[in-house]
Design a protein around this motif. Structure first.
Motif, PDB file in Angstrom:
ATOM      1  N   TRP A 207       7.283  18.538  -3.291  1.00  0.00           N
ATOM      2  CA  TRP A 207       8.814  18.534  -3.858  1.00  0.00           C
ATOM      3  C   TRP A 207       9.908  18.400  -2.647  1.00  0.00           C
ATOM      4  O   TRP A 207      10.012  19.361  -1.850  1.00  0.00           O
ATOM      5  CB  TRP A 207       8.831  19.899  -4.643  1.00  0.00           C
ATOM      6  N   THR A 208      10.810  17.555  -2.872  1.00  0.00           N
ATOM      7  CA  THR A 208      11.898  17.376  -1.624  1.00  0.00           C
ATOM      8  C   THR A 208      13.249  17.019  -2.275  1.00  0.00           C
ATOM      9  O   THR A 208      13.277  17.684  -3.624  1.00  0.00           O
ATOM     10  CB  THR A 208      11.423  16.287  -1.115  1.00  0.00           C
ATOM     11  N   ASP A 209      14.095  16.356  -1.769  1.00  0.00           N
ATOM     12  CA  ASP A 209      15.211  16.367  -2.422  1.00  0.00           C
ATOM     13  C   ASP A 209      15.570  14.763  -2.786  1.00  0.00           C
ATOM     14  O   ASP A 209      16.790  14.505  -2.571  1.00  0.00           O
ATOM     15  CB  ASP A 209      16.377  17.015  -1.389  1.00  0.00           C
ATOM     16  N   VAL A 210      14.774  14.139  -2.911  1.00  0.00           N
ATOM     17  CA  VAL A 210      14.750  12.538  -3.175  1.00  0.00           C
ATOM     18  C   VAL A 210      13.853  12.165  -4.347  1.00  0.00           C
ATOM     19  O   VAL A 210      12.721  12.994  -4.499  1.00  0.00           O
ATOM     20  CB  VAL A 210      14.536  11.736  -2.168  1.00  0.00           C
ATOM     21  N   ASP A 211      13.970  11.212  -5.327  1.00  0.00           N
ATOM     22  CA  ASP A 211      13.364  10.890  -6.247  1.00  0.00           C
ATOM     23  C   ASP A 211      12.027  10.222  -6.082  1.00  0.00           C
ATOM     24  O   ASP A 211      11.037  10.202  -6.946  1.00  0.00           O
ATOM     25  CB  ASP A 211      13.990  10.085  -7.258  1.00  0.00           C
ATOM     26  N   GLY A 212      11.660  10.097  -4.739  1.00  0.00           N
ATOM     27  CA  GLY A 212      10.324   9.640  -4.157  1.00  0.00           C
ATOM     28  C   GLY A 212      10.674   8.587  -3.222  1.00  0.00           C
ATOM     29  O   GLY A 212      11.477   8.415  -2.441  1.00  0.00           O
ATOM     30  N   PHE A 213       9.351   7.946  -2.740  1.00  0.00           N
ATOM     31  CA  PHE A 213       9.662   6.941  -1.697  1.00  0.00           C
ATOM     32  C   PHE A 213      10.402   5.776  -2.263  1.00  0.00           C
ATOM     33  O   PHE A 213      10.091   5.220  -3.014  1.00  0.00           O
ATOM     34  CB  PHE A 213       8.159   6.581  -1.303  1.00  0.00           C
ATOM     35  N   PRO A 253      -5.794  15.126   5.570  1.00  0.00           N
ATOM     36  CA  PRO A 253      -6.812  15.976   4.783  1.00  0.00           C
ATOM     37  C   PRO A 253      -7.094  15.634   3.381  1.00  0.00           C
ATOM     38  O   PRO A 253      -8.033  15.633   3.017  1.00  0.00           O
ATOM     39  CB  PRO A 253      -5.907  17.311   4.972  1.00  0.00           C
ATOM     40  N   VAL A 254      -5.948  15.057   2.964  1.00  0.00           N
ATOM     41  CA  VAL A 254      -6.023  14.498   1.216  1.00  0.00           C
ATOM     42  C   VAL A 254      -6.755  13.593   1.186  1.00  0.00           C
ATOM     43  O   VAL A 254      -7.528  13.242   0.026  1.00  0.00           O
ATOM     44  CB  VAL A 254      -4.641  14.700   0.717  1.00  0.00           C
ATOM     45  N   ARG A 255      -6.596  12.637   1.927  1.00  0.00           N
ATOM     46  CA  ARG A 255      -7.322  11.182   2.073  1.00  0.00           C
ATOM     47  C   ARG A 255      -8.822  11.535   2.187  1.00  0.00           C
ATOM     48  O   ARG A 255      -9.521  10.781   1.415  1.00  0.00           O
ATOM     49  CB  ARG A 255      -6.888  10.254   3.067  1.00  0.00           C
ATOM     50  N   ALA A 256      -9.221  12.523   3.159  1.00  0.00           N
ATOM     51  CA  ALA A 256     -10.738  12.871   2.988  1.00  0.00           C
ATOM     52  C   ALA A 256     -11.361  12.963   1.745  1.00  0.00           C
ATOM     53  O   ALA A 256     -12.544  12.712   1.500  1.00  0.00           O
ATOM     54  CB  ALA A 256     -10.940  13.972   4.038  1.00  0.00           C
ATOM     55  N   ALA A 257     -10.565  13.729   0.826  1.00  0.00           N
ATOM     56  CA  ALA A 257     -11.024  14.075  -0.450  1.00  0.00           C
ATOM     57  C   ALA A 257     -10.559  13.047  -1.538  1.00  0.00           C
ATOM     58  O   ALA A 257     -10.714  13.600  -2.776  1.00  0.00           O
ATOM     59  CB  ALA A 257     -10.804  15.418  -0.634  1.00  0.00           C
ATOM     60  N   ASP A 258      -9.962  12.488  -1.170  1.00  0.00           N
ATOM     61  CA  ASP A 258      -9.379  11.487  -2.431  1.00  0.00           C
ATOM     62  C   ASP A 258      -8.303  11.978  -3.495  1.00  0.00           C
ATOM     63  O   ASP A 258      -8.456  11.888  -4.471  1.00  0.00           O
ATOM     64  CB  ASP A 258     -10.484  10.556  -3.107  1.00  0.00           C
ATOM     65  N   ILE A 259      -7.713  13.174  -2.830  1.00  0.00           N
ATOM     66  CA  ILE A 259      -6.708  13.948  -3.627  1.00  0.00           C
ATOM     67  C   ILE A 259      -5.213  12.983  -3.666  1.00  0.00           C
ATOM     68  O   ILE A 259      -4.945  12.890  -2.680  1.00  0.00           O
ATOM     69  CB  ILE A 259      -6.622  15.238  -3.150  1.00  0.00           C
ATOM     70  N   PRO A 260      -5.003  12.701  -4.841  1.00  0.00           N
ATOM     71  CA  PRO A 260      -3.760  12.037  -4.992  1.00  0.00           C
ATOM     72  C   PRO A 260      -2.545  12.869  -4.553  1.00  0.00           C
ATOM     73  O   PRO A 260      -2.705  14.104  -4.702  1.00  0.00           O
ATOM     74  CB  PRO A 260      -3.570  11.503  -6.484  1.00  0.00           C
ATOM     75  N   ILE A 261      -1.238  12.388  -4.035  1.00  0.00           N
ATOM     76  CA  ILE A 261      -0.042  13.025  -3.687  1.00  0.00           C
ATOM     77  C   ILE A 261       0.838  12.672  -4.559  1.00  0.00           C
ATOM     78  O   ILE A 261       0.994  11.496  -4.970  1.00  0.00           O
ATOM     79  CB  ILE A 261       0.206  12.904  -2.112  1.00  0.00           C
ATOM     80  N   ARG A 262       1.887  13.450  -4.865  1.00  0.00           N
ATOM     81  CA  ARG A 262       2.754  13.142  -5.777  1.00  0.00           C
ATOM     82  C   ARG A 262       4.122  13.511  -5.212  1.00  0.00           C
ATOM     83  O   ARG A 262       4.369  14.710  -4.877  1.00  0.00           O
ATOM     84  CB  ARG A 262       2.464  13.737  -7.211  1.00  0.00           C
ATOM     85  N   ILE A 263       5.085  12.550  -4.860  1.00  0.00           N
ATOM     86  CA  ILE A 263       6.303  13.173  -4.306  1.00  0.00           C
ATOM     87  C   ILE A 263       7.435  13.287  -5.643  1.00  0.00           C
ATOM     88  O   ILE A 263       7.607  12.524  -6.540  1.00  0.00           O
ATOM     89  CB  ILE A 263       6.886  11.971  -3.271  1.00  0.00           C
ATOM     90  N   LYS A 264       7.829  14.421  -5.589  1.00  0.00           N
ATOM     91  CA  LYS A 264       8.754  14.958  -6.941  1.00  0.00           C
ATOM     92  C   LYS A 264      10.070  15.421  -6.144  1.00  0.00           C
ATOM     93  O   LYS A 264      10.107  15.940  -4.856  1.00  0.00           O
ATOM     94  CB  LYS A 264       8.185  15.922  -7.776  1.00  0.00           C
ATOM     95  N   ASN A 265      11.256  15.553  -6.981  1.00  0.00           N
ATOM     96  CA  ASN A 265      12.504  15.824  -6.684  1.00  0.00           C
ATOM     97  C   ASN A 265      12.886  17.202  -7.441  1.00  0.00           C
ATOM     98  O   ASN A 265      12.883  17.290  -8.436  1.00  0.00           O
ATOM     99  CB  ASN A 265      13.592  14.683  -6.918  1.00  0.00           C
ATOM    100  N   THR A 266      12.984  18.156  -6.494  1.00  0.00           N
ATOM    101  CA  THR A 266      13.108  19.634  -7.016  1.00  0.00           C
ATOM    102  C   THR A 266      14.453  19.622  -7.775  1.00  0.00           C
ATOM    103  O   THR A 266      14.845  20.401  -8.914  1.00  0.00           O
ATOM    104  CB  THR A 266      13.331  20.606  -5.891  1.00  0.00           C
ATOM    105  N   PHE A 267      15.649  18.611  -7.521  1.00  0.00           N
ATOM    106  CA  PHE A 267      16.770  18.574  -8.244  1.00  0.00           C
ATOM    107  C   PHE A 267      16.784  17.611  -9.243  1.00  0.00           C
ATOM    108  O   PHE A 267      17.944  17.596  -9.834  1.00  0.00           O
ATOM    109  CB  PHE A 267      17.864  18.605  -6.923  1.00  0.00           C
TER     110      PHE A 267
END
Length: 445
Positions: A207-213, A253-267
């Motif tokens: 969770w960051t301050d932008v809507d995604g990549f 680390p997450v690529r090794a386990a095929d765990i997806p990442i989700r970028i989200k906007n706190t605001f």
């Protein structure tokens, strides 16, 4: 199964933003493992808490004490706790940090205390358990990250919590001899990825301050589109070339386990965000997205190139090795190495003139080139996307858009994987080139 949620410095900057963070966590029953950064800037002219801590360290070394500087950190956290209406006595923790500073605490210890305090506050406000990162994130005595031991300790600690919510400070761990050790700046992203890997999380939400990549840098192109999905490999290319929503090392680390990442906007939590998925799974058809030619555009300024020319270079066994050995001797990382039959160019990030002069002299002695030229002020731009391998004329469109914008291409390189095209342009043409490339490919979205 649990999610891991990491919240960046802007999300933790003040009481209002921390309330938003906690609302997001409480609304998601799977949000059991939380990683937080140190408080960031509240407004553009503000100072991040981590930078204040670095300042305290420097002031203590230069002047013998840093009480005035440290008072800014004290006031910052008092303001946060007061704004939250939280009944939590942070004074003993602050006193201990200042005591350690006066006792000669190292720079990594001081830099880590923003995350440490931030996690204490978040845990108290949420009613979650605080777990100190030093107990579960481990480095060896040489400062190298110990992934195997860390995975074991993380899994055991989080299992011990029995499903209770935990808050872990990001950015740091501990060496086997007891010293606090930080990741590189922005390393809270890495902490979150490590925890996601250790517990085999369903997803790692950042969770960051932008809507995604963004498709490209929003400081150059106004309101670029958000990338809805990209693969780990595309993320690696874009992050390396300057798209800095995520720390580049957080991928592994997450690529090794095929765990997806989700970028989200706190605001803007309703925004769809960006999902980053397994490259292998993507090609197996486990994920679907629009059939775009490119996924994103990213770049960096301030590179140097050494152009070499020598007759019959192709017949001189070991020529490239000798050139690269000189760069290695000076600990210079190679970025790209386009070559021809009798020519070769090595491109690397700009370094000081004295080192450059020594490198060129050593290459001259070692390789005896017929001609050698130093090219300064280059920018590298990556056009990235798995779709390029299926679309005829992508390289032509790249070159055409730059020609129409009056941008001279100094180098172009398309890897054998066919999911990126790297071009070099003059630094002064960088922004113009990014805008031209976005304009060429933006109609696909």
């Amino acid at each position: 199964m649990a999610k891991v949620l990491k919240f960046g410095g802007t999300s933790m900057a003040n009481a209002d933003s921390i309330r938003k963070v906690c609302d997001i966590i409480r609304a998601d029953k799977a949000a059991r493992i939380i990683v937080v950064s140190a408080p960031g800037k509240r407004e553009s002219k503000d100072i991040k808490v981590t930078d204040l801590l670095y300042e305290c360290y420097r002031t203590r070394r230069e002047k013998g004490e840093a009480r005035e500087c440290f008072s800014k950190i004290v006031e910052r956290f008092k303001e946060i706790i007061s704004g939250l209406g939280l009944d939590f006595n942070i004074k003993p923790y602050l006193d201990q940090i200042y005591y350690d500073l006066e006792g000669g605490a190292g720079i990594d210890y001081m830099a880590s205390r923003g995350e440490y305090l931030s996690a204490l506050v978040a845990a108290a406000y949420l009613g979650y358990e605080f777990v100190d990162a030093k107990e579960i994130i481990k480095f060896d005595s040489n400062g190298m990250f110990n992934a195997e031991l860390t995975n074991e300790l993380c899994a055991a600690e989080l299992l011990r919590q029995g499903g209770r919510g935990v808050v872990v400070p990001g950015f740091y761990g501990q060496t086997l001899d007891g010293r606090i050790k930080t990741f590189s700046r922005g390393g809270s992203d890495v902490t979150g990825a490590i925890l996601a890997r250790a517990v085999n999380a369903t997803v790692y939400e950042n969770w960051t301050d932008v809507d995604g990549f963004m498709t490209c840098d929003p400081r150059i192109v106004k309101n670029p589109s958000v990338i809805k999905m990209l693969t780990y490999r595309e993320l690696r290319e874009l992050s390396y070339m300057g798209a800095n929503v995520l720390h580049p090392e957080s991928i592994f680390p997450v690529r090794a386990a095929d765990i997806p990442i989700r970028i989200k906007n706190t605001f803007n939590p309703q925004a769809e965000g960006t999902e980053i998925v397994s490259t292998v799974g993507f090609f197996k058809g486990e994920y679907t997205r629009e059939d775009n030619t490119i996924t994103g555009i990213a770049g960096k300024k301030n590179f140097l190139a050494i152009y070499l020319e020598k007759q019959m270079m192709n017949n001189e066994c070991g020529f490239a090795r000798k050139v690269l050995s000189v760069l290695e001797d000076y600990k210079v990382n190679l970025e790209h190495m386009p070559s021809g039959i009798d020519t070769m160019t090595v491109i690397f990030e700009a370094i000081d003139d004295n080192t450059i002069n020594h490198i060129m002299e050593d290459i001259r002695i070692t390789c005896s080139p017929d001609r050698m030229e130093l090219v300064r002020n280059l920018s590298l731009i990556a056009v990235v996307g798995h779709g390029m391998s299926r679309k005829i004329g992508t390289a032509m469109r790249v070159c055409r858009s730059l020609f129409n914008a009056g941008v001279n291409i100094r180098m172009i390189d398309q890897g054998s994987s066919e999911y990126n095209i790297i071009i070099a342009v003059e630094d002064e043409d960088y922004e113009k080139a990014i805008s031209a490339l976005y304009g060429e490919f933006s109609e696909q979205r």
